[in-house]
Design a protein around this motif. Structure first.
Motif, mmCIF file in Angstrom:
data_model
loop_
_atom_site.group_PDB
_atom_site.id
_atom_site.type_symbol
_atom_site.label_atom_id
_atom_site.label_comp_id
_atom_site.label_asym_id
_atom_site.label_seq_id
_atom_site.Cartn_x
_atom_site.Cartn_y
_atom_site.Cartn_z
ATOM 1 N N VAL A 15 0.828 -1.210 0.000
ATOM 2 C CA VAL A 15 0.000 0.000 0.000
ATOM 3 C C VAL A 15 0.863 1.261 0.000
ATOM 4 C CG1 VAL A 15 -1.667 1.332 1.367
ATOM 5 C CG2 VAL A 15 -1.987 -1.129 1.057
ATOM 6 N N THR A 16 1.929 1.264 0.766
ATOM 7 C CA THR A 16 2.789 2.459 0.806
ATOM 8 C C THR A 16 3.449 2.722 -0.544
ATOM 9 O OG1 THR A 16 4.564 1.097 1.715
ATOM 10 C CG2 THR A 16 3.256 2.374 3.287
ATOM 11 N N PHE A 23 1.492 9.509 -5.629
ATOM 12 C CA PHE A 23 0.337 10.411 -5.565
ATOM 13 C C PHE A 23 0.547 11.504 -4.527
ATOM 14 C CE2 PHE A 23 -1.211 6.297 -7.053
ATOM 15 C CZ PHE A 23 -1.838 6.673 -8.233
ATOM 16 N N GLN A 24 -0.009 12.651 -4.798
ATOM 17 C CA GLN A 24 0.081 13.791 -3.890
ATOM 18 C C GLN A 24 -1.149 13.845 -2.984
ATOM 19 O OE1 GLN A 24 2.831 15.818 -3.787
ATOM 20 N NE2 GLN A 24 3.663 14.343 -5.242
ATOM 21 N N ILE A 25 -1.570 12.688 -2.492
ATOM 22 C CA ILE A 25 -2.703 12.617 -1.566
ATOM 23 C C ILE A 25 -2.290 11.762 -0.380
ATOM 24 C CG2 ILE A 25 -4.473 13.011 -3.327
ATOM 25 C CD1 ILE A 25 -4.976 10.037 -3.463
ATOM 26 N N SER A 26 -3.071 11.828 0.675
ATOM 27 C CA SER A 26 -2.718 11.139 1.916
ATOM 28 C C SER A 26 -2.832 9.621 1.774
ATOM 29 C CB SER A 26 -3.632 11.606 3.052
ATOM 30 O OG SER A 26 -4.958 11.148 2.829
ATOM 31 N N LEU A 27 -2.169 8.936 2.677
ATOM 32 C CA LEU A 27 -2.259 7.476 2.721
ATOM 33 C C LEU A 27 -3.698 7.045 2.996
ATOM 34 C CD1 LEU A 27 -0.680 4.852 2.488
ATOM 35 C CD2 LEU A 27 -0.147 5.030 4.934
ATOM 36 N N ALA A 28 -4.412 7.822 3.816
ATOM 37 C CA ALA A 28 -5.819 7.515 4.101
ATOM 38 C C ALA A 28 -6.665 7.598 2.827
ATOM 39 C CB ALA A 28 -6.360 8.462 5.161
ATOM 40 N N ALA A 29 -6.394 8.601 1.986
ATOM 41 C CA ALA A 29 -7.136 8.738 0.725
ATOM 42 C C ALA A 29 -6.829 7.563 -0.205
ATOM 43 C CB ALA A 29 -6.804 10.062 0.051
#
Length: 116
Positions: free
Chosen positions: A31-32, A38-44
């Motif tokens: 997942v990481t 991507f320029q979005i959070s890990l949660a997203a």
């Protein structure tokens, strides 16, 4: 069947999810690693992965402390079969279309405008 197709097409409607699927074409990924470009959070990213998993497009597996994602290409089969129902339409010959456009451009007067 229709509900599953809705989930698949809904999942494919998002460009981030399509990019994730392209990445997973190469190999299984943690997942990481999926999140890295991507320029979005890990949660997203996790939310996007959840939608892809719900649609059956990917599977997730915990290996030790790491969650790995794997593409499930057979999940696209139902969508492919559905789209083939529209196969009565002739595919576009892009080379012929390009030749046609080139001929049209050559017939235009100097200045490049058709005057429409």
């Amino acid at each position: 069947m229709a509900e599953h197709l809705d989930m698949v097409f809904s999942a494919l409607a998002d460009p981030t999810r399509r990019a994730i699927l392209r990445m997973l074409l190469e190999d299984d990924m943690a997942v990481t690693d999926v999140a890295h470009p991507f320029q979005i959070s890990l949660a997203a990213i996790s939310k996007h992965l959840g939608i892809l998993a719900e649609a059956g497009l990917i599977s997730r597996e915990r290996r030790g402390r790491v969650i790995w994602c794997k593409l499930e290409p057979d999940a696209l089969r139902a969508g492919t079969v559905w789209m083939q129902g529209f196969g009565q339409f002739e595919p576009v010959d892009l080379d012929a279309f390009e030749r046609f456009l080139q001929g049209e451009l050559e017939d235009l007067p100097e200045g490049g405008s058709s005057g429409d």
